[in-house]
Design a protein around this motif. Structure first.
Motif, PDB file in Angstrom:
ATOM      1  N   ARG A 143      -7.193 -33.815  17.579  1.00 18.01           N
ATOM      2  CA  ARG A 143      -7.335 -33.690  19.039  1.00 18.01           C
ATOM      3  C   ARG A 143      -8.180 -32.482  19.438  1.00 18.01           C
ATOM      4  NH1 ARG A 143      -1.865 -35.737  18.769  1.00 18.01           N
ATOM      5  NH2 ARG A 143      -0.967 -33.639  18.688  1.00 18.01           N
ATOM      6  N   SER A 144      -8.626 -31.693  18.459  1.00 15.96           N
ATOM      7  CA  SER A 144      -9.413 -30.497  18.751  1.00 15.96           C
ATOM      8  C   SER A 144     -10.883 -30.846  18.961  1.00 15.96           C
ATOM      9  CB  SER A 144      -9.288 -29.494  17.605  1.00 15.96           C
ATOM     10  OG  SER A 144     -10.193 -28.419  17.759  1.00 15.96           O
ATOM     11  N   ALA A 145     -11.560 -30.030  19.748  1.00 15.77           N
ATOM     12  CA  ALA A 145     -12.987 -30.251  20.009  1.00 15.77           C
ATOM     13  C   ALA A 145     -13.855 -29.897  18.802  1.00 15.77           C
ATOM     14  CB  ALA A 145     -13.425 -29.426  21.214  1.00 15.77           C
ATOM     15  N   ASN A 146     -13.405 -28.965  17.965  1.00 11.55           N
ATOM     16  CA  ASN A 146     -14.202 -28.556  16.800  1.00 11.55           C
ATOM     17  C   ASN A 146     -13.253 -28.205  15.649  1.00 11.55           C
ATOM     18  OD1 ASN A 146     -16.866 -28.039  15.685  1.00 11.55           O
ATOM     19  ND2 ASN A 146     -16.331 -25.857  15.692  1.00 11.55           N
ATOM     20  N   PRO A 147     -12.603 -29.207  15.063  1.00  9.34           N
ATOM     21  CA  PRO A 147     -11.532 -28.943  14.093  1.00  9.34           C
ATOM     22  C   PRO A 147     -12.048 -28.597  12.699  1.00  9.34           C
ATOM     23  CG  PRO A 147     -11.810 -31.305  14.388  1.00  9.34           C
ATOM     24  CD  PRO A 147     -12.765 -30.646  15.344  1.00  9.34           C
ATOM     25  N   HIS A 148     -11.419 -27.591  12.100  1.00  8.85           N
ATOM     26  CA  HIS A 148     -11.791 -27.158  10.756  1.00  8.85           C
ATOM     27  C   HIS A 148     -10.553 -26.996   9.881  1.00  8.85           C
ATOM     28  CE1 HIS A 148     -16.114 -25.841  10.813  1.00  8.85           C
ATOM     29  NE2 HIS A 148     -15.914 -25.871  12.124  1.00  8.85           N
ATOM     30  N   ILE A 149     -10.680 -27.389   8.628  1.00 13.94           N
ATOM     31  CA  ILE A 149      -9.754 -27.005   7.567  1.00 13.94           C
ATOM     32  C   ILE A 149     -10.553 -26.176   6.575  1.00 13.94           C
ATOM     33  CG2 ILE A 149      -8.318 -27.789   5.639  1.00 13.94           C
ATOM     34  CD1 ILE A 149      -7.835 -30.389   7.221  1.00 13.94           C
ATOM     35  N   LEU A 150     -10.087 -24.968   6.299  1.00 12.29           N
ATOM     36  CA  LEU A 150     -10.763 -24.093   5.341  1.00 12.29           C
ATOM     37  C   LEU A 150      -9.745 -23.654   4.302  1.00 12.29           C
ATOM     38  CD1 LEU A 150     -13.399 -22.631   4.568  1.00 12.29           C
ATOM     39  CD2 LEU A 150     -12.579 -20.665   5.890  1.00 12.29           C
ATOM     40  N   ALA A 193     -13.889 -31.000   9.919  1.00 16.14           N
ATOM     41  CA  ALA A 193     -14.562 -30.326   8.809  1.00 16.14           C
ATOM     42  C   ALA A 193     -13.539 -29.886   7.775  1.00 16.14           C
ATOM     43  CB  ALA A 193     -15.342 -29.120   9.319  1.00 16.14           C
ATOM     44  N   VAL A 194     -13.849 -30.127   6.511  1.00 17.93           N
ATOM     45  CA  VAL A 194     -12.963 -29.709   5.420  1.00 17.93           C
ATOM     46  C   VAL A 194     -13.830 -29.006   4.374  1.00 17.93           C
ATOM     47  CG1 VAL A 194     -11.188 -30.402   3.791  1.00 17.93           C
ATOM     48  CG2 VAL A 194     -11.591 -31.793   5.847  1.00 17.93           C
ATOM     49  N   ASN A 195     -13.598 -27.719   4.180  1.00 18.94           N
ATOM     50  CA  ASN A 195     -14.405 -26.921   3.267  1.00 18.94           C
ATOM     51  C   ASN A 195     -13.528 -25.971   2.458  1.00 18.94           C
ATOM     52  OD1 ASN A 195     -17.292 -27.573   4.193  1.00 18.94           O
ATOM     53  ND2 ASN A 195     -16.326 -26.967   6.125  1.00 18.94           N
ATOM     54  N   SER A 196     -14.089 -25.486   1.355  1.00 15.44           N
ATOM     55  CA  SER A 196     -13.459 -24.417   0.575  1.00 15.44           C
ATOM     56  C   SER A 196     -14.349 -23.181   0.603  1.00 15.44           C
ATOM     57  CB  SER A 196     -13.231 -24.855  -0.876  1.00 15.44           C
ATOM     58  OG  SER A 196     -12.123 -25.706  -1.000  1.00 15.44           O
ATOM     59  N   LEU A 197     -13.713 -22.034   0.432  1.00 18.45           N
ATOM     60  CA  LEU A 197     -14.416 -20.749   0.406  1.00 18.45           C
ATOM     61  C   LEU A 197     -13.856 -19.931  -0.744  1.00 18.45           C
ATOM     62  CD1 LEU A 197     -16.278 -18.541   1.661  1.00 18.45           C
ATOM     63  CD2 LEU A 197     -14.345 -17.940   3.146  1.00 18.45           C
ATOM     64  N   TRP A 198     -14.753 -19.272  -1.494  1.00 19.03           N
ATOM     65  CA  TRP A 198     -14.339 -18.467  -2.648  1.00 19.03           C
ATOM     66  C   TRP A 198     -15.172 -17.196  -2.694  1.00 19.03           C
ATOM     67  CZ3 TRP A 198     -10.005 -18.731  -4.987  1.00 19.03           C
ATOM     68  CH2 TRP A 198      -9.807 -18.184  -6.274  1.00 19.03           C
ATOM     69  N   PRO A 199     -14.578 -16.085  -3.103  1.00 17.12           N
ATOM     70  CA  PRO A 199     -15.338 -14.833  -3.157  1.00 17.12           C
ATOM     71  C   PRO A 199     -16.207 -14.733  -4.402  1.00 17.12           C
ATOM     72  CG  PRO A 199     -13.077 -14.436  -3.831  1.00 17.12           C
ATOM     73  CD  PRO A 199     -13.146 -15.876  -3.394  1.00 17.12           C
ATOM     74  N   GLU A 200     -17.339 -14.070  -4.245  1.00 18.22           N
ATOM     75  CA  GLU A 200     -18.206 -13.824  -5.397  1.00 18.22           C
ATOM     76  C   GLU A 200     -17.574 -12.833  -6.366  1.00 18.22           C
ATOM     77  OE1 GLU A 200     -22.792 -12.356  -6.187  1.00 18.22           O
ATOM     78  OE2 GLU A 200     -21.529 -11.242  -4.793  1.00 18.22           O
ATOM     79  N   THR A 201     -16.847 -11.859  -5.834  1.00 17.02           N
ATOM     80  CA  THR A 201     -16.287 -10.796  -6.664  1.00 17.02           C
ATOM     81  C   THR A 201     -14.781 -10.708  -6.481  1.00 17.02           C
ATOM     82  OG1 THR A 201     -16.371  -9.055  -4.973  1.00 17.02           O
ATOM     83  CG2 THR A 201     -18.406  -9.469  -6.230  1.00 17.02           C
ATOM     84  N   ALA A 202     -14.171  -9.886  -7.312  1.00 20.92           N
ATOM     85  CA  ALA A 202     -12.767  -9.551  -7.096  1.00 20.92           C
ATOM     86  C   ALA A 202     -12.604  -8.952  -5.698  1.00 20.92           C
ATOM     87  CB  ALA A 202     -12.305  -8.552  -8.147  1.00 20.92           C
ATOM     88  N   ILE A 203     -11.472  -9.255  -5.069  1.00 18.43           N
ATOM     89  CA  ILE A 203     -11.180  -8.766  -3.725  1.00 18.43           C
ATOM     90  C   ILE A 203      -9.962  -7.846  -3.792  1.00 18.43           C
ATOM     91  CG2 ILE A 203     -10.534  -9.429  -1.370  1.00 18.43           C
ATOM     92  CD1 ILE A 203     -13.391 -10.208  -2.098  1.00 18.43           C
ATOM     93  N   ALA A 204     -10.027  -6.750  -3.065  1.00 18.70           N
ATOM     94  CA  ALA A 204      -8.973  -5.732  -3.109  1.00 18.70           C
ATOM     95  C   ALA A 204      -7.740  -6.202  -2.358  1.00 18.70           C
ATOM     96  CB  ALA A 204      -9.493  -4.427  -2.518  1.00 18.70           C
ATOM     97  N   THR A 205      -6.859  -6.888  -3.072  1.00 18.71           N
ATOM     98  CA  THR A 205      -5.604  -7.371  -2.518  1.00 18.71           C
ATOM     99  C   THR A 205      -4.452  -6.868  -3.375  1.00 18.71           C
ATOM    100  OG1 THR A 205      -5.614  -9.400  -3.832  1.00 18.71           O
ATOM    101  CG2 THR A 205      -6.728  -9.467  -1.686  1.00 18.71           C
TER     102      THR A 205
END
Length: 295
Positions: A143-150, A193-205
């Motif tokens: 029902r959203s105008a610009n729906p995303h799953i990331l 929209a259905v996308n994945s995202l991944w970091p290039e490097t280790a992330i400080a978590t």
């Protein structure tokens, strides 16, 4: 393409799993600066001295940054909790525009050492939890105008080196990526929209500091804000023309015109360490090392 910094998530509602700290909180804070509504869905309701941050402290930070926040206790292993959290979010803000599947569990032990309860935990949170959250949020996203799953998960690559010696973890993370692969096609006609995202490097978590490499790996990591800025750039794009991608954070930011990533370094004096599941550095000052645990 218009630079992401000139586009906004103002008034959008984001449901972010695992948003009490780390990358999830960084994504929430970036959206909050636009004036977005952010649902903090996570298990952390009391302070842990080793891993600071709760859904309530995160909500307070989000509101201080200019957003509206809803803190919802939610363990995404359980269907009733996910459905209740999604329902509460939609009731509070009038719908859900964006789902960010950030919650994840990690254990890099091999088959001889890993207990099945830890195997089950990773698969329940990573693969099953991602699928469940998508399923629960989908009626509202449609029902959203610009729906995303990331989803915070890696590009798919069946080279055996990614599966050994951390087979169970890779299986669970690739399960998240398979959700992206399948749903991008399933939901194309709906304009989600259905996308994945991944970091290039280790992330400080906290996971990097407490579980993987301690202070030295933290020093050779980038800040969570690099993933948050890349996520923002994706989430403001038109959903109908941005789906089925396995994005890498620096590639996204390069598309937005960024060339210098030194501000994201925890310690700019040392090279950042290449993260899991990536074969080659994309930017300068990224090195393969003994800390590249995907090898």
């Amino acid at each position: 393409m218009t630079p992401a910094t000139t586009r906004s998530l103002a008034g959008k509602t984001l449901f972010i799993t695992g948003a009490s700290r780390g990358i999830g909180l960084a994504i929430a804070m970036r959206a909050a600066r636009d004036g977005a509504n952010v649902v903090v869905a996570a298990k952390s309701v009391t302070e842990n001295p080793r891993i600071p941050g709760t859904i309530y402290t995160a909500a307070a930070e989000i509101e201080a940054a200019g957003g509206q926040a809803l803190a919802v206790p939610c363990d995404i292993r359980f269907e009733d909790q996910v459905e209740a959290a999604v329902s509460q979010a939609a009731s509070c803000f009038g719908g859900i525009d964006i789902l960010v599947n950030n919650a994840s569990a990690i254990d890099l032990r091999g088959i001889d050492a890993l207990e099945m309860k830890r195997f089950d935990l990773m698969h329940q949170i990573n693969a099953r939890g991602t699928y469940l959250c998508c399923k629960a949020a989908l009626p509202h996203l449609r029902r959203s105008a610009n729906p995303h799953i990331l989803t915070l998960s890696p590009p798919l690559d069946l080279n055996p080196k990614w599966f050994s010696p951390n087979l169970a973890y890779t299986m669970s993370k690739y399960g998240m990526s398979l959700v992206t692969l399948g749903l991008a096609r399933d939901l194309a006609a709906d304009g989600v929209a259905v996308n994945s995202l991944w970091p290039e490097t280790a992330i400080a978590t906290a996971a990097v500091g407490n579980l993987l490499g301690g202070d030295e790996l933290l020093r050779r990591s980038r800040k969570p804000e690099i993933v948050a800025d890349a996520a923002h750039a994706i989430l403001v794009r038109p959903a109908k023309s941005c789906s089925g991608n396995f994005f890498i954070d620096v590639e996204v930011l390069k598309e937005e015109g960024m060339a210098d990533f030194s501000t994201y370094a925890v310690d700019p004096r040392v090279d950042a360490v290449l993260d899991f599941f990536l074969d080659a550095p994309i930017t300068a000052k990224v090195t393969k090392s003994t800390f590249h645990l995907g090898k």
